[in-house]
Design an enzyme around this catalytic site. Sequence first.
Site, PDB file in Angstrom:
ATOM      1  N   ARG A   1      53.682  -4.345 -12.835  1.00 33.46           N
ATOM      2  CA  ARG A   1      52.689  -3.272 -12.883  1.00 33.46           C
ATOM      3  C   ARG A   1      51.955  -3.242 -14.214  1.00 33.46           C
ATOM      4  O   ARG A   1      51.101  -2.380 -14.421  1.00 33.46           O
ATOM      5  CB  ARG A   1      53.391  -1.926 -12.698  1.00 33.46           C
ATOM      6  N   ARG A  31      60.072  12.568  -2.120  1.00 29.57           N
ATOM      7  CA  ARG A  31      60.248  12.128  -3.509  1.00 29.57           C
ATOM      8  C   ARG A  31      59.700  13.167  -4.484  1.00 29.57           C
ATOM      9  O   ARG A  31      58.614  13.708  -4.258  1.00 29.57           O
ATOM     10  CB  ARG A  31      59.508  10.793  -3.721  1.00 29.57           C
ATOM     11  N   LYS A  48      52.320  -0.750   0.408  1.00 31.95           N
ATOM     12  CA  LYS A  48      53.140  -1.883  -0.048  1.00 31.95           C
ATOM     13  C   LYS A  48      54.555  -1.840   0.556  1.00 31.95           C
ATOM     14  O   LYS A  48      55.064  -2.843   1.035  1.00 31.95           O
ATOM     15  CB  LYS A  48      53.276  -1.899  -1.586  1.00 31.95           C
ATOM     16  N   ARG A  95      50.165   9.126 -11.525  1.00 29.84           N
ATOM     17  CA  ARG A  95      50.492   7.771 -11.035  1.00 29.84           C
ATOM     18  C   ARG A  95      49.226   6.965 -10.748  1.00 29.84           C
ATOM     19  O   ARG A  95      49.159   5.767 -11.028  1.00 29.84           O
ATOM     20  CB  ARG A  95      51.361   7.868  -9.778  1.00 29.84           C
ATOM     21  N   ARG A 142      54.526  12.214   2.687  1.00 25.12           N
ATOM     22  CA  ARG A 142      55.522  11.149   2.847  1.00 25.12           C
ATOM     23  C   ARG A 142      56.966  11.652   2.752  1.00 25.12           C
ATOM     24  O   ARG A 142      57.276  12.535   1.972  1.00 25.12           O
ATOM     25  CB  ARG A 142      55.268  10.100   1.769  1.00 25.12           C
TER      26      ARG A 142
HETATM   27  P1  ADP Z   1      54.521   3.977  -5.591  1.00 27.04           P
HETATM   28  O1  ADP Z   1      53.988   2.595  -5.370  1.00 27.04           O
HETATM   29  O2  ADP Z   1      54.284   4.897  -4.452  1.00 27.04           O
HETATM   30  O3  ADP Z   1      54.090   4.575  -6.918  1.00 27.04           O
HETATM   31  P2  ADP Z   1      57.222   3.076  -6.298  1.00 27.04           P
HETATM   32  O4  ADP Z   1      58.437   3.435  -5.532  1.00 27.04           O
HETATM   33  O5  ADP Z   1      56.821   1.659  -6.342  1.00 27.04           O
HETATM   34  O6  ADP Z   1      56.081   3.983  -5.662  1.00 27.04           O
HETATM   35  O7  ADP Z   1      57.374   3.585  -7.810  1.00 27.04           O
HETATM   36  C1  ADP Z   1      57.784   4.887  -8.103  1.00 27.04           C
HETATM   37  C2  ADP Z   1      57.853   5.086  -9.605  1.00 27.04           C
HETATM   38  O8  ADP Z   1      58.846   4.216 -10.153  1.00 27.04           O
HETATM   39  C3  ADP Z   1      56.579   4.755 -10.378  1.00 27.04           C
HETATM   40  O9  ADP Z   1      55.673   5.827 -10.412  1.00 27.04           O
HETATM   41  C4  ADP Z   1      57.165   4.454 -11.772  1.00 27.04           C
HETATM   42  O10 ADP Z   1      57.519   5.630 -12.435  1.00 27.04           O
HETATM   43  C5  ADP Z   1      58.449   3.717 -11.415  1.00 27.04           C
HETATM   44  N1  ADP Z   1      58.217   2.261 -11.319  1.00 27.04           N
HETATM   45  C6  ADP Z   1      58.310   1.499 -10.198  1.00 27.04           C
HETATM   46  N2  ADP Z   1      58.019   0.219 -10.467  1.00 27.04           N
HETATM   47  C7  ADP Z   1      57.725   0.162 -11.790  1.00 27.04           C
HETATM   48  C8  ADP Z   1      57.316  -0.883 -12.659  1.00 27.04           C
HETATM   49  N3  ADP Z   1      57.154  -2.137 -12.228  1.00 27.04           N
HETATM   50  N4  ADP Z   1      57.104  -0.561 -13.972  1.00 27.04           N
HETATM   51  C9  ADP Z   1      57.263   0.682 -14.426  1.00 27.04           C
HETATM   52  N5  ADP Z   1      57.628   1.716 -13.650  1.00 27.04           N
HETATM   53  C10 ADP Z   1      57.856   1.466 -12.343  1.00 27.04           C
END
Ligand code: ADP
Length: 211
Positions: free
Chosen positions: A86, A158, A13, A169, A125
């Site tokens: 999400r 990260r 994404k 996750r 990553r």
């Molecule tokens: P990835 O898609 O690799 O999990 P992101 O950078 O999108 O990475 O998200 C990292 C973390 O940030 C998630 O595991 C969650 O803890 C938090 N997060 C991101 N977006 C949301 C969301 N829309 N709702 C709740 N938590 C979120």
Amino acid sequence: MNIILLGAPGSGKGTLSEFLCEKKAFTQLSTGDLFRDNILNKTELGLKAKEFINKGKLVPDSITNSMVEKYLKGKKKDLIFDGFPRTDDQALALDKMLEKLDEKIDKVIYLDIDESTLMGRLTGRMICQICKRSYHRITRKPLKEGICDFDSGTLIVRPDDKEDKIKIRLEAYHNQTAPLIKFYKDKIIKINADNCSPEELYIRVEKVLGF
Ligand code: ADP
């Protein structure tokens, strides 16, 4: 055109957003990046979010939704939602936020990927602390080790890209996010994201969006 990118962690994404922003002048809203910036700057929101993110859990809807609502003020055209919504609650909240702005979601790109690929992608990553571009220690190496090719920012791993956190996750993705595929059934475009480079994935998306 406003687009949501839906897909498991590591499905591509973020990299796809980079391409769409560079080539088609979209504006990316990545809730993950916003949270990480808040954590880096030690804001109140960052402190709250950190305890969830570092465990691999989703940040509660109330915190996430109000952060997005604040971000959307003044930005309302050609948005790419990367990692938001999400949950069902977030999807309903987003509809309301956009309605107030006289906007809507036009397409939802669902990146469908074989789960066996994800662990290797995520454990290798590295991301640039400044521009958030992502690299991989084997498949997408920077020219100079540990340094971003674009802005010389430091590349970091990260804290949630560790195997035990990745498993949590992926579970959150299956239980809370994957049901959104049904929620958006009228707008969804499924793209096979297996075995393709970021460039190839972008070309697939470009085709289906008719650019
Ligand atoms: P990835 O898609 O690799 O999990 P992101 O950078 O999108 O990475 O998200 C990292 C973390 O940030 C998630 O595991 C969650 O803890 C938090 N997060 C991101 N977006 C949301 C969301 N829309 N709702 C709740 N938590 C979120």
